[in-house]
Enzyme design. Structure first.
Site, PDB file in Angstrom:
ATOM      1  CD  GLU A   1      23.324  63.117  46.078  1.00  0.00           C
ATOM      2  OE1 GLU A   1      24.435  62.996  46.805  1.00  0.00           O
ATOM      3  OE2 GLU A   1      22.850  62.316  45.194  1.00  0.00           O
TER       4      GLU A   1
ATOM      5  CG  HIS B   1      15.451  55.332  47.935  1.00  0.00           C
ATOM      6  ND1 HIS B   1      15.896  54.178  47.322  1.00  0.00           N
ATOM      7  CD2 HIS B   1      16.302  56.066  48.336  1.00  0.00           C
ATOM      8  CE1 HIS B   1      17.379  54.251  47.053  1.00  0.00           C
ATOM      9  NE2 HIS B   1      17.615  55.466  47.772  1.00  0.00           N
TER      10      HIS B   1
END
Lengths: 475, 379
Positions: B108, B177
């Site tokens: 990322e 998450h």
């Protein structure tokens, strides 16, 4: 008061303040200020080992044939301008002790385990592979929300774990059931976590497969990718300091597992660099299984795998055949020894395997790879088959034993499975705990409110499902 | 106090329920039935409306912008070959090729930095995160580079970039998450932040985000991707954009204003209908659409009408979007308020995995209805 920018404060109860020690030859006094000191005049002076290299001591001698720049002290001068091309170097070799037919190919290899011990470890590998199949199907039936299988990687996990000490500290990524199993995680432990019942040490707060065990010195698995790696360097640094302060503590290393995809994250690079510069006794074990979810290694990196990066960071590195249980075990054993040398240093192992399974129950890998590719791999070579062949050649295993073992493992798994499914849910009280170390006044008040409510309307709630019913709320 | 934790009465529905197994798609997450209600808001040519999933709307927005502007490209993990982890980028690789639709390694930090660099050099990247939870790895590039470089460079380096992906909680993926980043990104000067609910929102806001010369964060919701909404004829056209910074009244009312966004819009509409049925009150539901800039005018205009305010969001309560809205309402509309404004938010706890606890961690239709009824002193 003015604080110095990098004061050496007491980090935690784990670490006692550094005191002058006799076994550290290079000591320089530096002034530090205790975190509790309130005036600058009471600053104390202590000595800490110096790890600083002074650039001035490396000045260039006249007519030297070597570079003496502080950033590259062993580089020879060259008068030909050449860019190094990675493709001109051979790929690092892959060590194997036993080939895919179960034949020993390293003449110096001598098994260091008794027959019983080998059979136990083979049993661990079988257990993981059978449990994976059962739990994958259980997820498909909607009995748990998520699962990750590790088919094809049993030897990497069981083999490497078998070479560690039970005192060593382990960080896993998420596909290391074999490590847990080898270190003594029981089938019930797995199932209790997967079904998030009251025996789950995570108290039902984690996704399935996020195992952890304090007794087995395995940190709880964390979802974000690669964060375990710099943390492993830190844990290894703590072990190193611990031993500096108390040399009677047995030497320990940290083993950190990760996939080749995770090695693309910045954390991987940070972890290796800091472990190398700080001399952290960490063994980094990469499971290079060819795929990071759907991304094949070809698109993940262009260099020579993960191993080549270790060299760049000045780390002792080896590439090993991850389907060869013995090779993985031998390599890890040696890596552990190396990690404890020279006061501690990191070692990198790249274990080459193939991810036979889908990434997880959320993935269908046949959308991005051919089924025949997987079938080919399964047929050509797999870690369980290879160790089995070795054992059969040695005469300690046969078809009957295999069948018996598989049957009994299957029975045990299903037993643990149905037991865990029936267990009670975690106590209601756990809903309030652990957001902070201590219950905050607000949370205590909420807990009291809930208890009063439940006391007032006992007929309205069936709390039989929860461990301890509403009693867990009392005090 | 107990607003942070869901009221204990909700234990009734969960504790007594026989939970044999966790269903693959828990009933809790079944889409709110709002399609019928939605249709009413489209006065123009209802005959030309077409059903779209939010996923299709996002896909169409990306395809149209890739088509319209050669500077636009899409980048992220598994966006090309695999058609996106949630199939939002389906078919784009085949249509636009691998120079415009780009798979990345799992880094990322790497691909966000690359996209920001490309934007600073004049391209218009659309950077997809598999979920915004993963953008935590690269948040420095978003907050410190994308958002601030125009200012720091003295205005010579604009950063026309779009960050998009699912935000907030999904089902059964636990604490790391299941987070809502509206308040995080909404607090950063230099970023614009939008959060679509319906298919029209999704298409119009994503297109606006791509065209906007600033860095824009598009916070989608995984649980909304499969939901179907009618799309007006105007919205089906390739020149359809929704202006950033404008809220939309999804349901008009006179008794209470609910300001909400993303998935909570649908839940609030369902709660509003229930309140009407039970008590005959008319609740106005304001779909914020844009977190930053926020449509203060629309909020104050609605308060002037209803004199009561409640916010509904799935983020954490502390320092959240709801807190911001309540603060703004009190600063600019205090004299119009007849009751203290209220917030309905996610619970102040790391999202638990256990289904029962997870359900209690986020607003539900019943909870919204209950709190609204209390605010209106109906119960």
């Amino acid at each position: 008061m003015k604080r110095i920018a990098r004061s050496t404060q007491r980090p935690s109860s784990l670490l006692r303040p550094l005191t002058p020690s006799t076994h550290q030859p290079r000591l320089v006094p530096i002034a530090i200020q205790s975190s509790k000191t309130t005036t600058t005049t009471t600053a104390t002076t202590q000595t800490v080992p110096s790890s600083r290299r002074h650039a001035s001591s490396l000045s260039q001698r006249p007519d030297s044939s070597h570079v003496m720049f502080p950033g590259a002290v062993k580089s020879a001068f060259s008068n030909s301008m050449t860019f190094e091309e990675p493709s001109k170097y051979d790929a690092l070799p892959t060590y194997r002790a036993v080939d895919q037919h179960g034949q020993v190919v390293d003449p110096s290899f001598k098994p260091d385990l008794s027959d019983e011990e080998v059979i136990k470890l083979y049993h661990d590998m079988l257990t993981v592979s059978i449990m994976d199949l059962i739990m994958f199907d259980a997820q498909r039936q909607g009995r748990l929300s998520f699962y990750m299988v590790s088919a094809g990687e049993e030897a990497v996990c069981v083999g490497s774990a078998s070479a560690l000490s039970s005192e060593d500290v382990v960080f896993c990524q998420y596909r290391e059931q074999g490590v847990f199993k080898q270190r003594g995680f029981t089938l019930s432990d797995f199932m209790n976590q997967l079904f998030a019942n009251h025996k789950d040490p995570g108290k039902g707060r984690n996704m399935p497969v996020h195992y952890g065990s304090k007794e087995l010195n395995i940190h709880t698995i964390s979802s974000p990718l690669a964060t375990q790696l710099p943390q492993a360097s830190g844990a290894a640094y703590a072990l190193k300091i611990q031993r500096m302060q108390n040399p009677t503590v047995p030497p320990r290393v940290v083993a950190a597992y990760f996939g080749e995809g995770a090695a693309s994250e910045g954390d991987f690079h940070a972890a290796l660099n800091i472990a190398a510069t700080r001399g952290c006794p960490a063994v980094f074990i990469c499971r290079n299984n060819g795929y990071a979810i759907s991304t094949p290694t070809l698109e993940q990196y262009r260099g020579d795998g993960i191993a080549s990066r270790g060299l760049g960071y000045g780390i002792d590195t080896i590439r090993v055949d991850g389907n060869d249980f013995w090779a993985v075990r031998e390599v890890t054993k040696r890596a552990r020894e190396l990690a404890l040398q020279d006061g501690g240093k990191p070692v990198l192992i790249e274990a080459m395997t193939y991810r036979v399974s889908h990434h997880s129950t959320s993935d269908d890998s046949f959308a991005y790879r051919a089924k025949v590719e997987v079938e080919d791999w399964k047929r050509r070579d797999n870690p369980i088959g290879r160790l089995r062949k070795w054992m059969e050649a040695k005469g300690i295993w046969d078809e009957n034993k295999e069948r018996e073992a598989r049957d009994s493992i299957r029975r045990e798994i299903l037993k643990a499975f149905s037991q865990a499914e029936k267990e009670k849910k975690p106590a209601i009280r756990t809903m309030f705990e652990d957001v902070y170390e201590e219950l905050t006044p607000e949370i205590k008040a909420q807990m009291k409110e809930l208890k009063e409510h439940l006391d007032q309307f006992p007929e309205e709630y069936d709390l039989g499902d929860f461990d301890g019913g509403k009693d867990s709320l009392a005090k | 106090m107990s607003r942070y934790l869901r009221p204990a009465v909700r234990l009734a529905s969960t504790a007594s329920r026989v939970q044999v197994a966790r269903p693959a798609a828990p009933t809790f997450f079944k889409p709110a039935s709002v399609a019928g209600l939605q249709k009413r808001t489209y006065a123009d040519a209802p005959s030309g409306t077409k059903d779209y999933t939010v996923r299709d709307a996002l896909n169409e927005a990306l395809a149209e912008e890739l088509e319209a502007n050669p500077k636009v490209f899409v980048m992220g993990e598994e966006v090309a070959q695999y058609n996106g982890a949630y199939k939002v980028t389906k078919g784009l690789l085949d249509r636009f090729g691998d120079k415009r639709v780009i798979d990345t390694p799992i880094t990322e930090m790497g691909f966000t930095g690359l996209a920001v660099g490309a934007a600073l050099s004049g391209l218009h990247p659309v950077c997809e995160f598999m979920t915004f939870n993963f953008a935590m790895q690269s948040i420095d590039h978003i907050v410190n580079s994308a958002a601030k470089t125009l200012y720091m460079s003295g205005g010579i380096q604009p950063c026309n970039i779009t960050f998009r992906g699912p935000n907030g909680f999904a089902a059964g993926v636990a604490a790391q998450h299941s987070q809502d980043y509206s308040a995080w990104y909404g607090s950063v000067p230099g970023l614009k932040v939008v959060s679509p609910w319906s298919a029209e929102d999704a298409k119009g806001l994503l297109k606006a985000a791509i065209r906007d010369p600033n860095p824009v964060v598009v916070l989608e919701n995984e649980l909304m991707y499969g939901q179907v909404f009618p799309m007006s004829e105007a919205a089906q056209k390739d020149d359809f954009v929704i202006p950033i910074g404008k809220a939309k009244v999804e349901r008009a009312g006179k008794d209470l204003t609910i300001v909400t966004m993303s998935r909570c819009v649908g839940q609030s509409i369902v709660a509003a209908e229930a309140l009407k049925k039970k008590y005959g009150v008319e609740v106005e539901v304001l779909n914020l659409r844009s977190i930053k800039p926020i449509d203060l005018d629309a909020i104050i205009a609605s308060i002037k009408k209803t004199h009561r305010l409640m916010t509904v969001e799935s983020g954490f309560p502390a320092y959240g979007v709801g807190a911001e809205i309540v603060a703004l309402a009190v600063e600019y509309g205090f004299d119009y308020l007849d009751a203290p404004p209220q917030r309905v938010t996610g619970a102040d706890v790391p999202t638990p995995y256990a289904q029962g606890l997870e359900e209690m961690s986020f607003p539900t239709e019943a909870l919204i209805e209950n709190h609204a009824a209390k605010l209106l002193k109906l119960i």
